[in-house]
Each structure stands twice: as C-alpha cells, then as structure tokens.
Design a protein around this motif. Structure first.
Motif, PDB file in Angstrom:
ATOM      1  N   ALA A  99      -2.113   4.306   5.483  1.00  0.00           N
ATOM      2  CA  ALA A  99      -1.534   5.654   5.566  1.00  0.00           C
ATOM      3  C   ALA A  99      -2.592   6.744   5.551  1.00  0.00           C
ATOM      4  O   ALA A  99      -2.318   7.887   5.956  1.00  0.00           O
ATOM      5  CB  ALA A  99      -0.551   5.868   4.415  1.00  0.00           C
ATOM      6  N   LEU A 100      -3.801   6.431   5.109  1.00  0.00           N
ATOM      7  CA  LEU A 100      -4.875   7.423   5.046  1.00  0.00           C
ATOM      8  C   LEU A 100      -5.566   7.616   6.392  1.00  0.00           C
ATOM      9  O   LEU A 100      -6.343   8.553   6.566  1.00  0.00           O
ATOM     10  CB  LEU A 100      -5.915   7.020   3.992  1.00  0.00           C
ATOM     11  CG  LEU A 100      -5.434   7.007   2.540  1.00  0.00           C
ATOM     12  CD1 LEU A 100      -6.491   6.389   1.636  1.00  0.00           C
ATOM     13  CD2 LEU A 100      -5.083   8.413   2.074  1.00  0.00           C
ATOM     14  N   ALA A 101      -5.306   6.733   7.344  1.00  0.00           N
ATOM     15  CA  ALA A 101      -5.901   6.870   8.679  1.00  0.00           C
ATOM     16  C   ALA A 101      -5.181   7.990   9.434  1.00  0.00           C
ATOM     17  O   ALA A 101      -4.054   8.345   9.111  1.00  0.00           O
ATOM     18  CB  ALA A 101      -5.807   5.553   9.441  1.00  0.00           C
ATOM     19  N   TYR A 102      -5.828   8.536  10.448  1.00  0.00           N
ATOM     20  CA  TYR A 102      -5.247   9.663  11.187  1.00  0.00           C
ATOM     21  C   TYR A 102      -5.848   9.709  12.583  1.00  0.00           C
ATOM     22  O   TYR A 102      -6.501   8.742  13.020  1.00  0.00           O
ATOM     23  CB  TYR A 102      -5.481  10.977  10.440  1.00  0.00           C
ATOM     24  CG  TYR A 102      -6.944  11.304  10.202  1.00  0.00           C
ATOM     25  CD1 TYR A 102      -7.573  12.330  10.897  1.00  0.00           C
ATOM     26  CD2 TYR A 102      -7.689  10.597   9.262  1.00  0.00           C
ATOM     27  CE1 TYR A 102      -8.913  12.631  10.676  1.00  0.00           C
ATOM     28  CE2 TYR A 102      -9.020  10.897   9.032  1.00  0.00           C
ATOM     29  CZ  TYR A 102      -9.627  11.906   9.742  1.00  0.00           C
ATOM     30  OH  TYR A 102     -10.947  12.202   9.525  1.00  0.00           O
ATOM     31  N   GLY A 103      -5.673  10.806  13.287  1.00  0.00           N
ATOM     32  CA  GLY A 103      -6.123  10.908  14.671  1.00  0.00           C
ATOM     33  C   GLY A 103      -7.615  11.006  14.843  1.00  0.00           C
ATOM     34  O   GLY A 103      -8.338  10.012  14.804  1.00  0.00           O
ATOM     35  N   ARG A 104      -8.101  12.223  15.024  1.00  0.00           N
ATOM     36  CA  ARG A 104      -9.519  12.405  15.305  1.00  0.00           C
ATOM     37  C   ARG A 104     -10.360  12.316  14.040  1.00  0.00           C
ATOM     38  O   ARG A 104     -10.062  12.936  13.035  1.00  0.00           O
ATOM     39  CB  ARG A 104      -9.741  13.779  15.957  1.00  0.00           C
ATOM     40  CG  ARG A 104     -11.221  14.143  16.093  1.00  0.00           C
ATOM     41  CD  ARG A 104     -11.390  15.575  16.561  1.00  0.00           C
ATOM     42  NE  ARG A 104     -12.764  16.028  16.379  1.00  0.00           N
ATOM     43  CZ  ARG A 104     -13.162  17.289  16.554  1.00  0.00           C
ATOM     44  NH1 ARG A 104     -12.281  18.200  16.934  1.00  0.00           N
ATOM     45  NH2 ARG A 104     -14.423  17.629  16.350  1.00  0.00           N
ATOM     46  N   ALA A 105     -11.447  11.557  14.124  1.00  0.00           N
ATOM     47  CA  ALA A 105     -12.434  11.490  13.045  1.00  0.00           C
ATOM     48  C   ALA A 105     -13.804  11.371  13.691  1.00  0.00           C
ATOM     49  O   ALA A 105     -14.044  10.456  14.474  1.00  0.00           O
ATOM     50  CB  ALA A 105     -12.169  10.305  12.127  1.00  0.00           C
ATOM     51  N   ASP A 106     -14.680  12.297  13.387  1.00  0.00           N
ATOM     52  CA  ASP A 106     -15.997  12.305  14.016  1.00  0.00           C
ATOM     53  C   ASP A 106     -17.010  11.425  13.302  1.00  0.00           C
ATOM     54  O   ASP A 106     -18.066  11.125  13.857  1.00  0.00           O
ATOM     55  CB  ASP A 106     -16.544  13.739  14.088  1.00  0.00           C
ATOM     56  CG  ASP A 106     -15.724  14.608  15.032  1.00  0.00           C
ATOM     57  OD1 ASP A 106     -15.007  14.035  15.881  1.00  0.00           O
ATOM     58  OD2 ASP A 106     -15.798  15.838  14.927  1.00  0.00           O
TER      59      ASP A 106
END
Length: 295
Positions: free
Chosen positions: A181-188
C-alpha cells in the motif's frame, strides 16, 4: 561428405552456444533436447571445450552468470532479491544468500527457499515471473527493501499494484499488503520512496513533486510550508551544489524553510531525520504557518 558432416557439427555447437547465451549462459539438458539439439551434439560441445557440463543435466558456457548457474544446478528459479538485477529493480542491500523458488521439501545450504509459484515464468533465464518475485519480496524482506523493489516495478508500469494486492489474500499476507500500500506512481529515487513511507506512517500531510514559482520542482512540501529535498549523487557536482544553495535561498526568502537529506540519513538514520522534521513542523504549528494537507 565428411567435410559437410564436420561443418554441420560445428554449426550445431555454435548454435548451442548462441542458445545458451540467450538464456543467461545456462540451460538444462531437457530444455536443450526440446529445442532440437541431440545428445551427441551436447557431448560434442563439451568435448570441444566450448560448453561446460558443471552438474548432471546442466550445460553452460564459461561466462555463464554465477547466480543463473547456481539456480539451474538446484532445479530452482531466482526470486525475491536475487532476481532484482534481472528485472532492473531497485535494491538497498546485497544479500549473501541465494533466494530460489524450489519445490516443497527441497533444501540447500545457503539458499532461502520460496515455495509459492503462482505464475508461469516466460523468461528464458532461470528466473521466476515478476509477480512471484515481488510477492516473495513482500513476504520475505524487511519493509524498506521490499518497498523499493515493488516501487521500481509499479512506477515503471511493469505490474499493477492492484494485481499484486489481489494475489496476496488472507491473514498471512496482511503484512505484505501493508507494505504494498505504500507504493505509488512516480518515484525518482529510492530516497523518495523511503522518505514518503516515513511521512505517511508519521501522519504528516505532504505534497510531492511540487512546482514553486521562482524555485522549480521540489521533492516534498510538508504541511504547506516545510520543503524537504533529497540529494542523490548528482547533487554533489559543483554546478549542482550551487544550484541547490540558490534554490534554498530563494525558498527561505519566500518563507519556506528547507531541510536536505542524503542517502545515509534516509536509509540508515531515518529516526534522526524524522526527529528534525517533527521539530520544524512543531515550530510551524506554534507560529500558525503550518497547514496540514491531505495526502
């Protein structure tokens, strides 16, 4: 005719090498026979010294990837953190143990055995399917390590977060779903992923990748006023340092304090980082400039 036979045998050996190279340098005898090679051709490859036969039923070229070779020797597939390099997934640490998908009841010294195999791997190298690799990581690794692996795949659009969630049912996977659940869309960067997870767990309202006039994009704005920037390797170049300092000055002139953190802060000392952030946020609340926002 003899010359034609010799040329045919040589071509078969070269084709064998090509096939092995396409599979990470290693393949099992059964697979090679299914691809059309004969037992005689396999023996000729070994006799010529071009192909090795390191274990019963295993054929490899001298340059074969050691992990692929270890997996083939054990009738297993690389999974979890051991498959991260194959899928170009982010990792925080190297692991000495080899993580393999193995059949129930099979044990090998120095190997972390994963028993679940829900998806058929389409890879030619001895590597589990991406969905299994990530599911194994979520169940096996500490939260930060599992999260960065999942985030790199989800962020690139290689797998859907919802798909992983559906395939992690029941109470035994509750912890894995919580990390997912902590994952999401954009991460650089890895640092963004981990910092964001710390902010969520601390209940801090934030915005990410915020465009600020006269400054540009910043990594995070916490509670509407505190800018948090995460510095990777490029920030240590002379031009990068000057740019960042000027951006910091411009931020302060706008009334936005700036905190900068490095890899060591975020990965190895997050409690110290969060203590400093809480201190600034508490001060902002006292001054009435804090504006908590929904994530």
């Amino acid at each position: 005719m003899l010359r034609n036979l010799l040329c045919g045998a040589q071509n078969a050996v070269m084709e064998l090498v090509r096939i092995l190279e396409s599979r990470g340098g290693v393949a099992r005898r059964r697979t090679l026979l299914q691809l059309g090679f004969t037992a005689a051709e396999l023996r000729k490859g070994v006799a010529a010294g071009i192909v090795r036969n390191p274990a019963q039923g295993v054929y490899a070229i001298p340059e074969a990837d050691p992990q692929y070779l270890a997996a083939a020797n054990r009738h297993g597939l690389l999974t979890c953190v051991s498959a991260a390099s194959y899928y170009r997934l982010w990792r925080l640490h190297d692991h000495r143990e080899l993580h393999l998908q193995l059949k129930p009841g099979v044990h090998h010294a120095g190997v972390v055995a994963h028993r679940t195999s829900r998806f058929r791997s389409a890879q030619t190298a001895p590597v589990a399917a991406l969905a299994d690799v990530l599911s194994d990581a979520l169940r096996c690794l500490p939260e930060p390590e599992a999260l960065v692996m999942v985030q790199s795949a989800v962020g690139r659009g290689e797998i859907a977060q919802e798909f992983l969630h559906r395939n992690l049912p029941g109470k035994r996977n509750a912890k894995a779903r919580k990390v997912l659940a902590l994952a999401y869309g954009r991460a650089d960067s890895v640092l963004e992923v981990l910092a964001r997870s710390h902010f969520i767990k601390a209940g801090i309202g934030f915005e990410q990748h915020v465009q600020i006039p006269g400054i540009g994009e910043v990594d995070f704005v916490l509670e509407g006023f505190l800018i948090v920037e995460l510095d990777g390797a490029t920030h240590f170049e002379a031009r990068g340092v000057k740019r960042d300092r000027r951006r910091d000055n411009a931020s302060v002139l706008r009334g936005n304090p700036v905190l900068r953190y490095f890899y060591d802060d975020v990965v190895h000392h997050p409690e110290r980082m969060m203590s400093q952030i809480h201190g600034v946020l508490d001060r902002g609340r006292e001054l009435g400039i804090s504006r908590p926002r929904r994530r």
